[in-house]
Design a protein around this motif. Sequence first.
Motif, PDB file in Angstrom:
ATOM      1  N   ALA A  61       0.832  -1.213   0.000  1.00 52.17           N
ATOM      2  CA  ALA A  61       0.000   0.000   0.000  1.00 52.17           C
ATOM      3  C   ALA A  61       0.864   1.259   0.000  1.00 52.17           C
ATOM      4  CB  ALA A  61      -0.936   0.001   1.207  1.00 52.17           C
ATOM      5  N   LEU A  62       2.052   1.183   0.578  1.00 50.41           N
ATOM      6  CA  LEU A  62       2.901   2.367   0.733  1.00 50.41           C
ATOM      7  C   LEU A  62       3.202   3.120  -0.565  1.00 50.41           C
ATOM      8  CD1 LEU A  62       5.389   1.222   3.497  1.00 50.41           C
ATOM      9  CD2 LEU A  62       3.764   3.123   3.619  1.00 50.41           C
ATOM     10  N   PRO A  63       3.647   2.450  -1.634  1.00 47.19           N
ATOM     11  CA  PRO A  63       3.963   3.237  -2.835  1.00 47.19           C
ATOM     12  C   PRO A  63       2.749   3.954  -3.423  1.00 47.19           C
ATOM     13  CG  PRO A  63       4.277   0.888  -3.257  1.00 47.19           C
ATOM     14  CD  PRO A  63       3.973   1.049  -1.804  1.00 47.19           C
ATOM     15  N   HIS A  64       1.580   3.410  -3.208  1.00 50.55           N
ATOM     16  CA  HIS A  64       0.367   4.058  -3.720  1.00 50.55           C
ATOM     17  C   HIS A  64       0.018   5.279  -2.866  1.00 50.55           C
ATOM     18  CE1 HIS A  64       0.252   0.755  -6.387  1.00 50.55           C
ATOM     19  NE2 HIS A  64       0.186  -0.093  -5.376  1.00 50.55           N
ATOM     20  N   ALA A  65       0.181   5.159  -1.555  1.00 51.54           N
ATOM     21  CA  ALA A  65      -0.042   6.312  -0.683  1.00 51.54           C
ATOM     22  C   ALA A  65       0.974   7.410  -0.992  1.00 51.54           C
ATOM     23  CB  ALA A  65       0.033   5.899   0.786  1.00 51.54           C
ATOM     24  N   ILE A 107      -1.611  10.531   6.704  1.00 51.47           N
ATOM     25  CA  ILE A 107      -2.094   9.621   7.738  1.00 51.47           C
ATOM     26  C   ILE A 107      -2.022   8.171   7.262  1.00 51.47           C
ATOM     27  CG2 ILE A 107      -4.120   8.971   9.109  1.00 51.47           C
ATOM     28  CD1 ILE A 107      -4.826  12.037   9.064  1.00 51.47           C
ATOM     29  N   ALA A 108      -2.326   7.943   6.002  1.00 51.47           N
ATOM     30  CA  ALA A 108      -2.228   6.588   5.444  1.00 51.47           C
ATOM     31  C   ALA A 108      -0.786   6.086   5.505  1.00 51.47           C
ATOM     32  CB  ALA A 108      -2.725   6.579   4.001  1.00 51.47           C
ATOM     33  N   LEU A 109       0.146   6.947   5.130  1.00 55.32           N
ATOM     34  CA  LEU A 109       1.560   6.568   5.200  1.00 55.32           C
ATOM     35  C   LEU A 109       1.964   6.271   6.643  1.00 55.32           C
ATOM     36  CD1 LEU A 109       2.855   9.103   2.577  1.00 55.32           C
ATOM     37  CD2 LEU A 109       3.211   6.625   2.465  1.00 55.32           C
TER      38      LEU A 109
END
Length: 158
Positions: A61-65, A107-109
């Motif tokens: 998920a990180l690279p998309h965030a 916040i997602a990151l």
Amino acid sequence: MALEDTVQSAFEWLAHAPGARSDPEGTARAVEAALAAAPHDLDVRLAAYRFHFYTHRFAQALPHAEAILGMAARRLNVAADWTAVSPGDADFREAETAQGLYLQALIALAYCHMRLGRLDLGNLYLTKAVELDPSDRFGASRLRTAARAPATEDEDEA
């Protein structure tokens, strides 16, 4: 292929994806195909982030965030480096899409890094979100407080 066609192709992949819970691998393939078709489309990146987040694939998920944060930064015309952004660079109190997207991406990151055990890095993202959003519309302050809370006896035994 025109940009509009590639984005439409990406949306078709996502629309016909099997359910993330019933067939996570099939959905992952559809998400990857959509990303291949339209990697710079915000909605495709959001879909990819959400798929990986909700299936607890936080590293994926990180690279998309990060991409979403970059897209929001460009829309706001603020520094690409999130650590260089200050409250005066944009009115983050506004309920506009780009401001909210920027704060939610921070916040997602933070959340993904924390779930991966990178608490210090997660706290850096949360601190920036709190700095930019002192009214705490998106709950960064509450998440930061919860992350700092000591574990209870029940959690220690789990």
